[in-house]
Design a protein around this motif. Sequence first.
Motif, PDB file in Angstrom:
ATOM      1  N   PHE A 156     -20.253 -20.795  -7.778  1.00 53.00           N
ATOM      2  CA  PHE A 156     -19.104 -21.569  -7.351  1.00 53.00           C
ATOM      3  C   PHE A 156     -17.836 -20.971  -7.948  1.00 53.00           C
ATOM      4  N   ALA A 157     -16.793 -20.899  -7.126  1.00 52.69           N
ATOM      5  CA  ALA A 157     -15.502 -20.395  -7.609  1.00 52.69           C
ATOM      6  C   ALA A 157     -14.888 -21.414  -8.545  1.00 52.69           C
ATOM      7  N   PRO A 158     -14.242 -20.955  -9.611  1.00 53.71           N
ATOM      8  CA  PRO A 158     -13.609 -21.904 -10.532  1.00 53.71           C
ATOM      9  C   PRO A 158     -12.463 -22.641  -9.849  1.00 53.71           C
ATOM     10  N   THR A 159     -12.203 -23.855 -10.287  1.00 52.57           N
ATOM     11  CA  THR A 159     -11.086 -24.623  -9.755  1.00 52.57           C
ATOM     12  C   THR A 159      -9.768 -24.015 -10.216  1.00 52.57           C
ATOM     13  N   SER A 160      -8.688 -24.419  -9.561  1.00 47.31           N
ATOM     14  CA  SER A 160      -7.366 -23.934  -9.975  1.00 47.31           C
ATOM     15  C   SER A 160      -7.092 -24.293 -11.431  1.00 47.31           C
ATOM     16  N   GLY A 161      -7.476 -25.519 -11.819  1.00 52.64           N
ATOM     17  CA  GLY A 161      -7.265 -25.941 -13.196  1.00 52.64           C
ATOM     18  C   GLY A 161      -8.021 -25.081 -14.181  1.00 52.64           C
ATOM     19  N   ALA A 162      -9.239 -24.690 -13.821  1.00 56.20           N
ATOM     20  CA  ALA A 162     -10.042 -23.845 -14.702  1.00 56.20           C
ATOM     21  C   ALA A 162      -9.428 -22.454 -14.825  1.00 56.20           C
ATOM     22  N   VAL A 163      -8.901 -21.940 -13.711  1.00 53.02           N
ATOM     23  CA  VAL A 163      -8.250 -20.625 -13.746  1.00 53.02           C
ATOM     24  C   VAL A 163      -7.017 -20.674 -14.646  1.00 53.02           C
ATOM     25  N   ILE A 164      -6.204 -21.715 -14.495  1.00 49.56           N
ATOM     26  CA  ILE A 164      -5.009 -21.865 -15.330  1.00 49.56           C
ATOM     27  C   ILE A 164      -5.389 -21.953 -16.801  1.00 49.56           C
ATOM     28  N   SER A 165      -6.440 -22.706 -17.114  1.00 49.39           N
ATOM     29  CA  SER A 165      -6.871 -22.848 -18.508  1.00 49.39           C
ATOM     30  C   SER A 165      -7.313 -21.513 -19.084  1.00 49.39           C
ATOM     31  N   GLU A 166      -8.038 -20.733 -18.289  1.00 51.47           N
ATOM     32  CA  GLU A 166      -8.527 -19.441 -18.770  1.00 51.47           C
ATOM     33  C   GLU A 166      -7.373 -18.460 -18.956  1.00 51.47           C
ATOM     34  N   ILE A 167      -6.397 -18.513 -18.054  1.00 54.96           N
ATOM     35  CA  ILE A 167      -5.209 -17.672 -18.208  1.00 54.96           C
ATOM     36  C   ILE A 167      -4.474 -18.049 -19.490  1.00 54.96           C
ATOM     37  N   THR A 168      -4.246 -19.332 -19.689  1.00 59.59           N
ATOM     38  CA  THR A 168      -3.493 -19.828 -20.837  1.00 59.59           C
ATOM     39  C   THR A 168      -4.143 -19.433 -22.151  1.00 59.59           C
ATOM     40  N   ALA A 169      -5.472 -19.367 -22.165  1.00 56.05           N
ATOM     41  CA  ALA A 169      -6.195 -19.018 -23.388  1.00 56.05           C
ATOM     42  C   ALA A 169      -5.922 -17.588 -23.850  1.00 56.05           C
ATOM     43  N   GLY A 206      -3.044 -16.260 -24.417  1.00 54.74           N
ATOM     44  CA  GLY A 206      -1.940 -16.181 -25.368  1.00 54.74           C
ATOM     45  C   GLY A 206      -0.651 -16.726 -24.811  1.00 54.74           C
ATOM     46  N   PRO A 207       0.408 -16.770 -25.637  1.00 65.94           N
ATOM     47  CA  PRO A 207       1.655 -17.442 -25.248  1.00 65.94           C
ATOM     48  C   PRO A 207       2.380 -16.810 -24.068  1.00 65.94           C
ATOM     49  N   LEU A 232       6.579 -14.218 -16.106  1.00 61.64           N
ATOM     50  CA  LEU A 232       6.129 -14.460 -14.742  1.00 61.64           C
ATOM     51  C   LEU A 232       4.950 -13.567 -14.368  1.00 61.64           C
ATOM     52  N   LEU A 233       5.021 -12.326 -14.787  1.00 59.55           N
ATOM     53  CA  LEU A 233       4.026 -11.350 -14.370  1.00 59.55           C
ATOM     54  C   LEU A 233       2.713 -11.460 -15.129  1.00 59.55           C
ATOM     55  N   SER A 234       2.766 -11.795 -16.417  1.00 59.63           N
ATOM     56  CA  SER A 234       1.550 -11.815 -17.229  1.00 59.63           C
ATOM     57  C   SER A 234       0.481 -12.745 -16.667  1.00 59.63           C
ATOM     58  N   PRO A 235       0.780 -14.019 -16.380  1.00 54.52           N
ATOM     59  CA  PRO A 235      -0.258 -14.887 -15.821  1.00 54.52           C
ATOM     60  C   PRO A 235      -0.694 -14.468 -14.422  1.00 54.52           C
ATOM     61  N   ALA A 236       0.214 -13.874 -13.648  1.00 57.04           N
ATOM     62  CA  ALA A 236      -0.162 -13.420 -12.304  1.00 57.04           C
ATOM     63  C   ALA A 236      -1.179 -12.285 -12.384  1.00 57.04           C
ATOM     64  N   LEU A 237      -0.951 -11.345 -13.296  1.00 50.16           N
ATOM     65  CA  LEU A 237      -1.917 -10.260 -13.483  1.00 50.16           C
ATOM     66  C   LEU A 237      -3.246 -10.812 -13.975  1.00 50.16           C
ATOM     67  N   ALA A 238      -3.196 -11.756 -14.917  1.00 48.69           N
ATOM     68  CA  ALA A 238      -4.418 -12.336 -15.474  1.00 48.69           C
ATOM     69  C   ALA A 238      -5.217 -13.082 -14.410  1.00 48.69           C
ATOM     70  N   ALA A 239      -4.546 -13.820 -13.530  1.00 46.10           N
ATOM     71  CA  ALA A 239      -5.249 -14.561 -12.482  1.00 46.10           C
ATOM     72  C   ALA A 239      -6.051 -13.617 -11.604  1.00 46.10           C
ATOM     73  N   PHE A 240      -5.469 -12.445 -11.340  1.00 46.54           N
ATOM     74  CA  PHE A 240      -6.186 -11.500 -10.488  1.00 46.54           C
ATOM     75  C   PHE A 240      -7.347 -10.837 -11.218  1.00 46.54           C
TER      76      PHE A 240
END
Length: 245
Positions: free
Chosen positions: A3-16, A18-19, A83-91
């Motif tokens: 199962f693909a992770p939810t949007s919330g799970a992706v955001i949490s993993e990105i946030t982990a 770093g700042p 702006l770019l750091s979380p976008a790169l991480a999401a991918f």
Amino acid sequence: MTFAPTSGAVISEITALGPFFALHTHAPDSKPVEAWVPMSRQLIEARVSAVRGWLAAAGEQPLDAIEVRVAASVTHLGLASRLLSPALAAFVLHGRLLTFGLSDVHWQPVLGGPVPLSVPGTAVSTGTVAPKELTAFLDGPLGELAAAMRPFSLSSHILQGNVASALNGAATMIAAARPELTERTRSTVTLLLDSPPLRDSATTTSNGAFRRRSCCLIYRAAPGHKGSLCGDCVLHRDAGGARGH
């Protein structure tokens, strides 16, 4: 079945990571609550003034000693990184794309560190995307950010170099936090640096180091314009001397 992770799970993993990757979320079309403001062109321009004052105070100099375009470049580099750091991480984490316009972002324009960011809860794509689709982010919110810098006489060469530097910095932080993602991260960065928005903005030295082909100008904020150079600066001798101011 996977199962693909939810949007919330992706955001949490990105946030982990770093700042520079941390994201809050808000409901689409919601008004910012207290302490949060929209990322409007007017507030970005106000931040340039605030950064100029901060740089002057840090160097114990009068405000006039700090060129406006230096403050604008420092502002652009910091916001591009956020702006770019979380976008790169999401991918690289899940093959997902962050889709939002600059006006959709809520932020807290504090000085002296990575600014807090909030994006719409719907910003994470529902499915995976091909690597080339990530280039849309360079033309989207990062293109809008570059447009907001036009009043400050920053060349497109400097702006592209700032984005390239932000991209390399994000990749370095991802690889440090998640070594198993190093190859995927670097291949994604190579693709983005070869795309039209960033082509010719950076190079690799003979010893394999990343070098941007312009200077972010921050060395000019120091007294006498004698500040230290960034590690990826074009002004290092192995980069061939001064170009792209």
